[in-house]
Scaffold this motif. Structure first.
Motif, PDB file in Angstrom:
ATOM      1  N   GLU A 255      21.093  72.696  30.295  1.00  0.00           N
ATOM      2  CA  GLU A 255      21.026  71.278  30.683  1.00  0.00           C
ATOM      3  C   GLU A 255      22.203  70.500  30.102  1.00  0.00           C
ATOM      4  O   GLU A 255      22.783  69.637  30.770  1.00  0.00           O
ATOM      5  CB  GLU A 255      19.704  70.660  30.216  1.00  0.00           C
ATOM      6  CG  GLU A 255      18.465  71.209  30.912  1.00  0.00           C
ATOM      7  CD  GLU A 255      18.360  70.790  32.369  1.00  0.00           C
ATOM      8  OE1 GLU A 255      19.195  69.991  32.837  1.00  0.00           O
ATOM      9  OE2 GLU A 255      17.434  71.287  33.039  1.00  0.00           O
ATOM     10  N   GLU A 256      22.564  70.785  28.863  1.00  0.00           N
ATOM     11  CA  GLU A 256      23.697  70.095  28.249  1.00  0.00           C
ATOM     12  C   GLU A 256      25.009  70.470  28.944  1.00  0.00           C
ATOM     13  O   GLU A 256      25.854  69.611  29.208  1.00  0.00           O
ATOM     14  CB  GLU A 256      23.771  70.452  26.752  1.00  0.00           C
ATOM     15  CG  GLU A 256      24.988  69.893  26.019  1.00  0.00           C
ATOM     16  CD  GLU A 256      25.080  68.369  26.048  1.00  0.00           C
ATOM     17  OE1 GLU A 256      26.188  67.845  25.812  1.00  0.00           O
ATOM     18  OE2 GLU A 256      24.059  67.694  26.326  1.00  0.00           O
ATOM     19  N   THR A 258      25.303  71.453  32.030  1.00  0.00           N
ATOM     20  CA  THR A 258      25.256  70.830  33.358  1.00  0.00           C
ATOM     21  C   THR A 258      25.591  69.357  33.268  1.00  0.00           C
ATOM     22  O   THR A 258      26.334  68.817  34.108  1.00  0.00           O
ATOM     23  CB  THR A 258      23.863  71.022  33.985  1.00  0.00           C
ATOM     24  OG1 THR A 258      23.563  72.419  34.052  1.00  0.00           O
ATOM     25  CG2 THR A 258      23.811  70.428  35.380  1.00  0.00           C
ATOM     26  N   ARG A 259      25.054  68.681  32.252  1.00  0.00           N
ATOM     27  CA  ARG A 259      25.342  67.249  32.073  1.00  0.00           C
ATOM     28  C   ARG A 259      26.824  67.011  31.859  1.00  0.00           C
ATOM     29  O   ARG A 259      27.437  66.133  32.475  1.00  0.00           O
ATOM     30  CB  ARG A 259      24.548  66.709  30.880  1.00  0.00           C
ATOM     31  CG  ARG A 259      24.661  65.209  30.678  1.00  0.00           C
ATOM     32  CD  ARG A 259      24.086  64.781  29.347  1.00  0.00           C
ATOM     33  NE  ARG A 259      24.865  65.285  28.228  1.00  0.00           N
ATOM     34  CZ  ARG A 259      26.022  64.742  27.813  1.00  0.00           C
ATOM     35  NH1 ARG A 259      26.525  63.671  28.435  1.00  0.00           N
ATOM     36  NH2 ARG A 259      26.677  65.254  26.792  1.00  0.00           N
ATOM     37  N   ARG A 260      27.422  67.820  30.979  1.00  0.00           N
ATOM     38  CA  ARG A 260      28.844  67.660  30.692  1.00  0.00           C
ATOM     39  C   ARG A 260      29.707  67.999  31.897  1.00  0.00           C
ATOM     40  O   ARG A 260      30.711  67.350  32.176  1.00  0.00           O
ATOM     41  CB  ARG A 260      29.229  68.546  29.500  1.00  0.00           C
ATOM     42  CG  ARG A 260      28.707  68.012  28.171  1.00  0.00           C
ATOM     43  CD  ARG A 260      28.831  69.015  27.049  1.00  0.00           C
ATOM     44  NE  ARG A 260      30.186  69.544  26.924  1.00  0.00           N
ATOM     45  CZ  ARG A 260      30.543  70.484  26.066  1.00  0.00           C
ATOM     46  NH1 ARG A 260      29.628  71.002  25.245  1.00  0.00           N
ATOM     47  NH2 ARG A 260      31.776  70.909  25.990  1.00  0.00           N
ATOM     48  N   THR A 262      28.790  67.799  35.107  1.00  0.00           N
ATOM     49  CA  THR A 262      28.609  66.743  36.103  1.00  0.00           C
ATOM     50  C   THR A 262      29.451  65.523  35.756  1.00  0.00           C
ATOM     51  O   THR A 262      30.096  64.912  36.631  1.00  0.00           O
ATOM     52  CB  THR A 262      27.125  66.348  36.203  1.00  0.00           C
ATOM     53  OG1 THR A 262      26.345  67.508  36.519  1.00  0.00           O
ATOM     54  CG2 THR A 262      26.918  65.298  37.275  1.00  0.00           C
ATOM     55  N   LEU A 263      29.464  65.164  34.476  1.00  0.00           N
ATOM     56  CA  LEU A 263      30.279  64.036  34.017  1.00  0.00           C
ATOM     57  C   LEU A 263      31.760  64.308  34.250  1.00  0.00           C
ATOM     58  O   LEU A 263      32.503  63.430  34.708  1.00  0.00           O
ATOM     59  CB  LEU A 263      30.012  63.771  32.530  1.00  0.00           C
ATOM     60  CG  LEU A 263      30.770  62.603  31.896  1.00  0.00           C
ATOM     61  CD1 LEU A 263      30.382  61.291  32.571  1.00  0.00           C
ATOM     62  CD2 LEU A 263      30.476  62.527  30.393  1.00  0.00           C
ATOM     63  N   SER A 308      16.306  75.010  35.027  1.00  0.00           N
ATOM     64  CA  SER A 308      17.567  74.692  34.356  1.00  0.00           C
ATOM     65  C   SER A 308      18.695  75.581  34.861  1.00  0.00           C
ATOM     66  O   SER A 308      19.821  75.131  35.069  1.00  0.00           O
ATOM     67  CB  SER A 308      17.418  74.871  32.842  1.00  0.00           C
ATOM     68  OG  SER A 308      16.477  73.964  32.325  1.00  0.00           O
ATOM     69  N   ARG A 311      19.809  74.356  38.359  1.00  0.00           N
ATOM     70  CA  ARG A 311      20.630  73.144  38.310  1.00  0.00           C
ATOM     71  C   ARG A 311      22.040  73.456  37.809  1.00  0.00           C
ATOM     72  O   ARG A 311      23.028  72.926  38.325  1.00  0.00           O
ATOM     73  CB  ARG A 311      19.954  72.101  37.417  1.00  0.00           C
ATOM     74  CG  ARG A 311      18.736  71.447  38.065  1.00  0.00           C
ATOM     75  CD  ARG A 311      18.192  70.303  37.240  1.00  0.00           C
ATOM     76  NE  ARG A 311      17.499  70.771  36.049  1.00  0.00           N
ATOM     77  CZ  ARG A 311      16.219  71.152  36.023  1.00  0.00           C
ATOM     78  NH1 ARG A 311      15.508  71.151  37.133  1.00  0.00           N
ATOM     79  NH2 ARG A 311      15.652  71.549  34.900  1.00  0.00           N
TER      80      ARG A 311
END
Length: 445
Positions: A255-256, A258-260, A262-263, A308, A311
């Motif tokens: 998840e981390e 993926t977040r990074r 995506t950003l 997770s 994604r």
């Protein structure tokens, strides 16, 4: 003679590859420059190695730079530690960018140099140079060669000793990261005695879970090394992975990432040079494939792990699409393991992605074969020919939903066409047959 060789190589690559031209120049200077200049040159070369694209790493380095490095090892004019530092950086980039490096190792091991140096240093009667053995071991594993039980019995304890360092300064973290990264590259079927690593790798993972002292790459590497030992002691490793909360820890990391990612996509756009987050996600795919292949007990938390992963997979495909075969292998491990319930595959969009994947592969027969093998197995589960965990009513509902999706979104005709193409091009499916009533059955069984 050597000066002539370098001059010709430098002139040849001056226009086509400025990075390689500069790298050859810096390498040549290492033999005669001062210690300060050596350090400066190494820093420059490390940076350039990181910036090399796949073509430069695969071809230019192998053809030109590696010959020079190999010869430097033979001549022994440059300190071995400096040469190993350079080799490790290139090995790191080969593994991270998922490039084959065995061609390099065949040159380096023509006289089994690395292995011989490891054994010679280990068998010294006087005090051993532990740092040298660790550096040699890292080079050995980073260049992806299958290793012997004897060599693993020497190398693994030295690398784990480095990985067990608890210091949190940047230099120590990098040493720990490289040691774990090298260990994670030990082949899935290479023998490593369990008494050499079980307690140590558990300690490394547990300490990080409490103190967060590892980098993302180091933590992933620790898990990959552990899970790669599945074929040796399957039940023991699976139990340890459960005790260490792999099912909860992996989603946090994914998840981390993926977040990074995506950003970063929002800031820099899609495509282009592969980013570090995608490289680590690719490595998690390898760990997850081994984990799901050997999954012995489905738990509620596993839904989160699958979600997770999906994604992270989708984010990676949007940014860098060359993950197809790895994706298919992982999806196959999930579909073919009957302990993973079908409703999890539907709920977390695993089936959707398989359908999307087969239509985006543009006639890559190798991937089609794998996808069709997945569908054949899935059809058997949906048709009730294999023992199902969901009950007949639920199974029938999922089957109906699946066939409706095939028809409504146009997958049915596409899959039938693809199947016919592959049927005529692959012996693997010579004896398969298409069914006429594909609304009641899958397109092939």
């Amino acid at each position: 003679m050597e000066a002539t060789y370098v001059r010709i190589a430098v002139e040849k690559l001056r226009v086509s590859s400025p990075i390689t031209y500069e790298m050859l120049k810096l390498l040549s200077e290492l033999e005669s420059c001062s210690e300060i200049v050596q350090k400066q040159n190494i820093e420059k070369m490390n940076k350039m190695a990181d910036e090399m694209n796949e073509k430069e790493l695969q071809y230019t380095f192998i053809i030109e730079l590696f010959k020079k490095i190999n010869k430097m090892m033979d001549e022994q004019k440059t300190p071995l530690g400096i040469i190993l530092t350079i080799l490790k950086r290139f090995g790191f980039n080969f593994v991270m960018k998922n490039l084959p490096s065995y061609g390099l190792y065949s040159d380096l091991s023509s006289e089994r140099k690395i292995e011989k140096m490891i054994v010679d240093e280990y068998e010294k009667m006087e005090e051993k140079d532990e740092r040298l053995i660790a550096d040699l071991s890292e080079c050995n594993y980073l260049f992806g060669r299958s290793t012997s039980l004897k060599l693993n019995s020497i190398c693994v304890p030295y690398l784990l000793k480095v990985a067990l360092k608890k210091e949190e300064d940047e230099e120590a973290q990098k040493e720990v990261e490289m040691a774990l990264f090298a260990l994670s590259n030990i082949g899935l079927y290479d023998k490593v005695p369990k008494e050499l690593y079980l307690n140590e790798i558990a300690d490394i993972i547990q300490y990080h879970q409490k103190h967060h002292n590892l980098t993302q790459l180091a933590y992933q590497s620790a898990w990959q090394f552990l899970i790669n030992r599945y074929p040796e002691v399957c039940e023991l490793i699976y139990g340890l992975a459960c005790d260490l909360n792999f099912v909860k820890e992996a989603p946090i990391e994914l998840e981390e990432l993926t977040r990074r990612l995506t950003l970063k996509m929002k800031e820099e756009g899609k495509g282009g040079k592969e980013v570090f987050e995608v490289m680590i996600i690719r490595r998690w795919l390898l760990s997850l494939e081994a984990f799901f292949s050997n999954l012995m007990l489905w738990k509620e938390e596993c839904y989160g792990l699958v979600g997770s992963f999906m994604r992270a997979l989708q984010a990676s495909k949007d940014y860098f699409s060359d993950l197809s075969f790895e994706n298919v292998c992982l999806l196959e491990s999930m579909v073919t393991n009957k302990r993973i319930p079908l409703d999890a595959l539907f709920k977390e969009r695993v089936i959707d992605v398989i359908l999307e994947e087969i239509l985006q592969t543009r006639l890559k027969i190798r991937i089609f074969r794998e996808c069709l093998a997945i569908f054949k197995f899935l059809a058997g589960r949906l048709d009730g020919k294999m023992k199902e965990e969901n009950g007949k009513a639920k199974q029938k509902g999922m089957k109906r939903k699946f066939f409706d999706k095939l028809e409504e979104e146009g997958y049915e005709d596409s899959l039938t066409s693809i199947y016919v193409i592959v049927h005529h091009r692959s012996k693997r499916f010579r004896n398969s047959r298409l069914l006429t009533n594909s609304s009641d059955y899958f397109v092939f069984l």
